[in-house]
Every structure is written in C-alpha cells, then in structure tokens.
Design a protein around this motif. Sequence first.
Motif, PDB file in Angstrom:
ATOM      1  N   THR A   1       0.833  -1.198   0.000  1.00  0.00           N
ATOM      2  CA  THR A   1       0.000   0.000   0.000  1.00  0.00           C
ATOM      3  C   THR A   1       0.869   1.250   0.000  1.00  0.00           C
TER       4      THR A   1
ATOM      5  N   ASP B   1       0.571   3.596   2.080  1.00  0.00           N
ATOM      6  CA  ASP B   1       0.936   3.867   3.477  1.00  0.00           C
ATOM      7  C   ASP B   1       2.254   3.182   3.846  1.00  0.00           C
TER       8      ASP B   1
ATOM      9  N   ARG C   1      -7.619   1.702   7.514  1.00  0.00           N
ATOM     10  CA  ARG C   1      -6.185   1.862   7.748  1.00  0.00           C
ATOM     11  C   ARG C   1      -5.590   0.578   8.329  1.00  0.00           C
TER      12      ARG C   1
ATOM     13  N   ARG D   1      -6.405  -3.356  -3.857  1.00  0.00           N
ATOM     14  CA  ARG D   1      -5.167  -3.360  -3.072  1.00  0.00           C
ATOM     15  C   ARG D   1      -4.134  -4.275  -3.733  1.00  0.00           C
TER      16      ARG D   1
ATOM     17  N   SER E   1      -4.999   2.612  -4.398  1.00  0.00           N
ATOM     18  CA  SER E   1      -5.409   2.997  -3.044  1.00  0.00           C
ATOM     19  C   SER E   1      -6.896   3.328  -3.043  1.00  0.00           C
ATOM     20  N   ASP E   2      -7.454   3.482  -1.853  1.00  0.00           N
ATOM     21  CA  ASP E   2      -8.864   3.851  -1.754  1.00  0.00           C
ATOM     22  C   ASP E   2      -9.112   5.218  -2.385  1.00  0.00           C
TER      23      ASP E   2
ATOM     24  N   VAL F   1      -0.141   3.345  -7.249  1.00  0.00           N
ATOM     25  CA  VAL F   1       0.745   3.122  -6.105  1.00  0.00           C
ATOM     26  C   VAL F   1       2.121   2.657  -6.585  1.00  0.00           C
TER      27      VAL F   1
END
Length: 895
Positions: free
Chosen positions: A59, A61, A180, A282, A287-288, A586
């Motif tokens: 991800t 993140d 998250r 994903r 990403s969302d 991503v």
Amino acid sequence: MLKFLNMLLGSQRPKGTSKEEDAVKRKYDFFKSLLIKNNRSLELLTELEHLLYENKPFTMDQVLALSEDLISMVYDIAEDLNALSQGRYPGLFDATERLGIIILKDLVHRRKRKKSELILPLRALSASMTDEVGGKAANLGEVANRAGLPTPQGFAISAYACQHFLSSTGLAERIENRMRGIDVKDTETLMAICEEIQHLIQAAEVPEEIARGMAREMEALAALYGPRVRVSVRSSATCEDSEATFAGQHTTVLNVCAARVPEAWKEVVASTFSPRAVYYRRTKGYSDQDVIMAVLCVTMIDARASGVLYTHDPNQLSSNDILVSAAWGLGVSVVDGSGTTDFARLRRKDLSFAAREVAIKPRRLVLNPEQTEGGGIREELVPPELRGESCLDDARLRQLAAYGLKLEEHYDQPLDIEWAQDQQGRLFILQARPLGASQQESGEGCSLDVDEHEPLHGREVVLRGGAMAAAGSAAGQAYILTSDHNLTAVPQGAILVARQTSPTYVPVMDRIRAIITDVGSVTGHMASVAREFGIPTLVGVENATLRIQQGEEITVDAGGRIVYRGIVPELIRDKPCVNLMKGSPVYKAAQAALKHMSPLTLTDPKAENFTPEGCRSLHDIIRFAHEKSMREMFRIGDEMEDAEGAVRLRCGLPLNILVVDLGGGLTPTAPKKVVELEHIKSAPFQALLHGMTDPGVRWLGGVGVSLSGLATIMAESILHDPTQDGDMGGPNYAVVSDHYLNFNTRLGYHFAVVDSFCGPEINDNYIVFSFKGGAADIARRSRRAKLIAQILKRLGFKMEVKGDMVRGEIKKYAQSDLKQKLDMVGRLLGAVRLLDMLLSDDGQIGWYVEEFFKGNYTFERPEDGGVKPGVAASLEEAASPEENGPPGGPGHPLP
C-alpha cells in the motif's frame, strides 16, 4: 564492530588530558551513532526495494512510512557526520532536504477530486472524461457521441458527487480510519469491516443537491421514453476499465424506477467497499483514494438476447478472430458465469465463422413487468422451442462483429464489449473497455471447438472438455466450493472447483493455483480477472463438481482442456511471477520515489563529484557519509599513504585496503606506511586474507563462461578504477586487533562487511557477514544474494535474505573452526563479485553453489577447460562440522 571500538577509549589509547579524552569520546559516540544508522538506513532501503520487486501487494501507506523513516535516518546520518567532522559537510543537509521533498511530493499528495458537475448527461461525455465520470461512463459517451454506434441514453453521477457525499456526511474520515492497516489476506476481518462500511454508506442521507440532479435527469428520460422509464445503475469508478479492468468487482442495479435511483446509487457507491473490490484494488496497486465511485445510469434495454464480444482472443493475441458469447434475455448470466452460452468465433478478414456452438439454454433473466413496484429482474424458463436455438442469426452476428471492429479501430486496441439486442432486433453497445490479455499466451485460443490435446500416455484423465478461460497448467488438492460462504475455508495451494464462475472468488485468488467450473463463459468477468492474476482457468466443464472428489490431488491443463488425477510433473512449470501492481498509481509513485532513494552513483571517493552536491540519491548520501566518517575517525587523508591512523596493505589483491590497528592486529615491526601479509597478526584477518588470496580466486577478469564481450567490458569498467594503477574501487577498511576484525569492502556497486571475533574462548567467537548491492537489475542482484546465502548456510551460518541484502551469523565455534569459515568467506568475496551479471534464472543458483564447493571459483564449465589443476580441493570439509566432520583440508593450509 562497536563493541571493540570501545578500545579506543581504553588502555590502547595514549593517556591525555581530561579535555582531550572527552573530545575523543564524543567523536567516537558520533561515529558509533553514524554506523548504527548507516546499517539501519540500508535495511530500510532494502525493504523499499523489496516492496517494489517482490511481486506482492503493498500500500501507499507502507511506502510512505518506510520513505519517511529513511529520510529521517539519512538526515540523522548527516548530523552525525557533521558533528564528527566539526561541521565540514553542511551541504549534506541541503542534499537530504532536496531529495526528501522530491520523494515525498508524490507519496503524500492526496488526489483531491476536482470540483465538477455533480451530474452530466451521456451526450456530454467522451473518453477524455475518465477523471470526472470513470471509465465505463466516459467510454459509453465516446461510443455514442464520437464512434456513432447505438447505445442506451442516460446520465452519469460524477466522482465528485461521491466524494461530496462521503465528506459531507462525515463518512470519509470514518471509512479511512476503519480501512487503515487492513490486511486483505485476512478474509474474515476484511469481510466484517467491509460489511460495516457498506451499511454506513447505505444508511446515510443523499445530499439534497445530488438527489435533485438525479430527479431532473430522470424527468428528462421520462419525457423521451414515458413515465415508467427504468434505468440500469452501473458502477463507473475512476480507474475502472483502465490497465486494471475491475471486471465484476462493483455492483450494478438493474431496472430501477425514478424513485429508487438514490438508493440504487448508494448501493453502487457502497460496493466500492465490498470485500472483493477492496482485495482486487489493493492487490493491483490502487489505493482507496484512487478509486472513487462515479455511477452511470442508462435506460434499460428489454433484451431479447445479450452477451459479450472480444475483438481478439485474450489467450492468443496473435489470432485475428473475434469471439462472441450470447444468452437469451439479460446478459447477467454471461458476465457472471451462471448460465450456459452460445459461442462463435469469426474471422476478422471476411467475418466468416471459424467456429460456432449453440448451447442448450433452459433459463433466462428478464425485466420485471413495468407495474412491479421497484422494478428489478427475475429468472424464467426459456420457451422449449428457443432453448436449443442460436440467440443471434448469422446476419446479426456479423453486424455485431462489424461494430466491434469499428470500435477497435476507433480506440486502436483490442476491446471487451458488452452488447444487447432489444425485442425489435436492434443491437446496442452497453460497454467497451480494454481487453485484458492473459499473462501467458497459449498455443490454443478460447474456442470451444479447438481440438483437444491427446491425453498424456499413462496418465489417468478425470475429465475433458470445457473452454480455456485463462492459459496454463497447475496441480494441487481440489477444493469443491459449495457456497460463497465457504471462501474463507479455501486452503493455500488449492485447485478451486465450483459450480459457476464468479467475481466473488477474487479475495482467495492469492491462495488458489487454478479454477475449474461446471458452467461459465470465457468472456465473463471472472475469466477476465483470472487472466489478470495469471491463474489457469477451465470453464464450462459441466460435471467437474461431481467427478472430482474433495481433497484429491489433480492436475489442470487448461490449454488441453484436460484434468488429470494426481500430480503430473511434466505439466508443472515455473511460471513467471505476475506483477499485479505494475502500472498502478501506487506502483508508479513508489517506483518514481525509489529512483531518488536507491541508485548508487557515488562509487569513487577520488572522483570530482564525490561531494554533498554530487549526491543524486539517499543511497549516495549514505555512501558519502560512511566513507567520510571512516576518514574522520581514523584521520585518513585523501592520499592514503599519508593516513595518520591507518596503514596500507599490499597483499597481491587489486584492492586498496587500509588497516586500522586497535592493538595487536599488526606485528610490532610493521612499517608505518605500507604493510605486507607477513605483518598481519590479527587471527580473523589472517584467515579472511588467506581465502581472498587463494590461487583459485580470480579478482580481475570475468567469471563464468556466460560473461564475455561487451558484458565483460562493462563489468570490468564498474570495478576498475583507472586512477588506481590497476586497483579496484576506493578504499576498503580493516579495523583489527589480535582477535578482532571489522572489514568493510566496496567493489563498485556492491559492498560487504565481515565482522568477527576469533579468539581462544569459544563462547566469544562469532562472524557476522553482510552483503548488499550490485550493478545488475534487482532480480539478478537478488539471485546472487540467494546464492551467497545458500553457500553460507552450508557453512553453518544462520541466514537472513531480503532482496539483494544478505546477513549471516555464526557463533561459538572453536578458533580453528572459525578461521576455516573465514577462509571460505574470503574465497566467497572474490568468487561472487560479478555473478549478479550472470544469474538470469533461479535454476542456475544450485549449479554455482555446487561448483563453489568443488573449488571452481571462476565457475568455468567443463567444456571450457573445467577447474584448473590444483585448485579443486575437498572444500566440503569447510562446511559445518556437525555435517561433515572436522574442518581443514589439503591444498592451501591455514596459518
């Protein structure tokens, strides 16, 4: 190393004033801190490379967290170096800040949806508007308004409208918090969280301005088609129908009356967070924030027949054939694989039929009558006289194929097209998107009429037939899926056997090796996703769930349309890893960021650009700081012969080696400027050099028979420093005492560290080995890392490998045994220096490992002269004593 550098503060250092001692202590503390951060920063760099090249989902993140940690660590390294050098390198702060801004710019950029119209009519749409209304709506507008083909009429509810809805109701923040850190492989947790989010969305109020816009557009359609007009409310998420098809991952609500459009819209928006949609995006690197739900509302076609057209065979793109699947009524059963379908293959040059199969179609889906409250659809029996009839006659099939060719020419790429024929016989295009090709092309296409392969001799066939939806073969235990509720129970490595194809299988696609279904179409949604994931898939086999037993081992040959009982090794081949994320937002962002983190361009400390200003990546800063910290700590000048704290070693190797003696590492009679091998007293350094200087190890020239011509020249140019009179690379540092060694070596683009204590007390003895880098691509560098790990593991090391980074550790061996290990490590350093250039396949690794233990350090093959006489010794004896008896052996005895 740090444990033994404490000696600098102990009895080995000449006594001075308290002020002088405090200054030395501070200097050492900064040096120690820098070394720790140097090691950690390289680990972070490897973790980032590992994310990008491991072919597993990650991800944004994760990328962002690792990048922020790395930037912070590099900034700390710059602080330590400046503290160590009394502020000599302030430019490192500017370099770190400059690179950090570039790296984080794209990673932290949250794509805010540009404010646009909440609702747009279909007549205003074109393919250039995917950001506003998603791929499905934009492409349908393109088909109607620019390609000029018949489509239903309608409107699009924009992605901005969805964003406005989620933010104005406070759902956006709640959803972000719940999503998250979610692990999409934890199917049960994923399903629970997704169910919760979908409930929140469907329970929220639709903003008044969006509801008014929907009502206005429905009134406009009613003026054209009458007050009972119904629409299909279809997903058209941003990024849908792009490089990733998102086929079948989001919801469509059919036959919706005007009053129910707001509720149907929320249902489609909520499907953004269905388990299969979340898993899919994903896994594919979206990403969302990348996937915002626009929605397409178009008038319902009261379909006589419907289906899918491919303008190419996705399993055989070299084919010029057009594929058509068709069913009576609405096309739901075609795309979700729940019903049998007619199939036709047409030659594009003259639209003649290459193959044709008419299926028995006992049931169909149709619209509920207009008077039915809420609309919807129902299943009914097909009249007996139509069940075995073709849904489309020859003329309509050719007309449909011609539409497909026109659209393919318009888009200039193969297409996946959904179509419908109304009760008056008119054809309509419902959707057009890029055709997702199979990850591995097969020699056979999708046609049901392609001749089946002859079964392999002596192998028991469980069943034959069906159609290949995705190419390949696989073996494993069969798992018979009786209900979608059993998805969480699907074991790793299973062959999934199901009644029908379904996009709901997406969350378990990382666990399964192949798919077999009783019914289904090669043009269905699940077939598209199976091709994207590279999963061999055989559909329409009719009785697979009855003929195959739960848990039995089977082998699926999708291309041959055969299922064998048991494992058939000759059909099981290592297939190339499918990088599902490549091309996604991503992946692209991570790839762009890594270009400013990973490359190493500062390799020569004597080069003019070996400055803070010359740092082009965080790796360059790490390299620069490490080099300068060694010089600052041990008072080494630009000319190594003038070093105060170090002496140069001349040992017959083309390496610049500087030795820092902490006490007892050199003989008392050692010269002050240049020492020879005979002056080395350090037990671990003696053993390491003994291996490095083995006559069978070649430090100049290519290794192996595959490196020749330009490849050899390139490899040599990487390692050869023209300013060093035949020596390779910059300085290599050996910090030694009588029983201690820390050897830092850099050869071009890779580095290695050997840290060892080798004394009389067995409990104190250890070797720690680290290796990273290389000049080849990450795949080849990673293979070399695996090779090194296999060799060291055989020597008794406990190994850890991540990407191109290797770390090995061995403890508590007797001094004589440990010296033998160090000797082998020395040989290893010379033997593997260019192997990243050669290792093009994982299957090569085993051969190189075996040749190393035969003493063939140049990896010459027998046909090229084999191992030189006298070099091959019985080196297996150097492996772990527990496995191979006591160490030691003939040939080149240890001192």
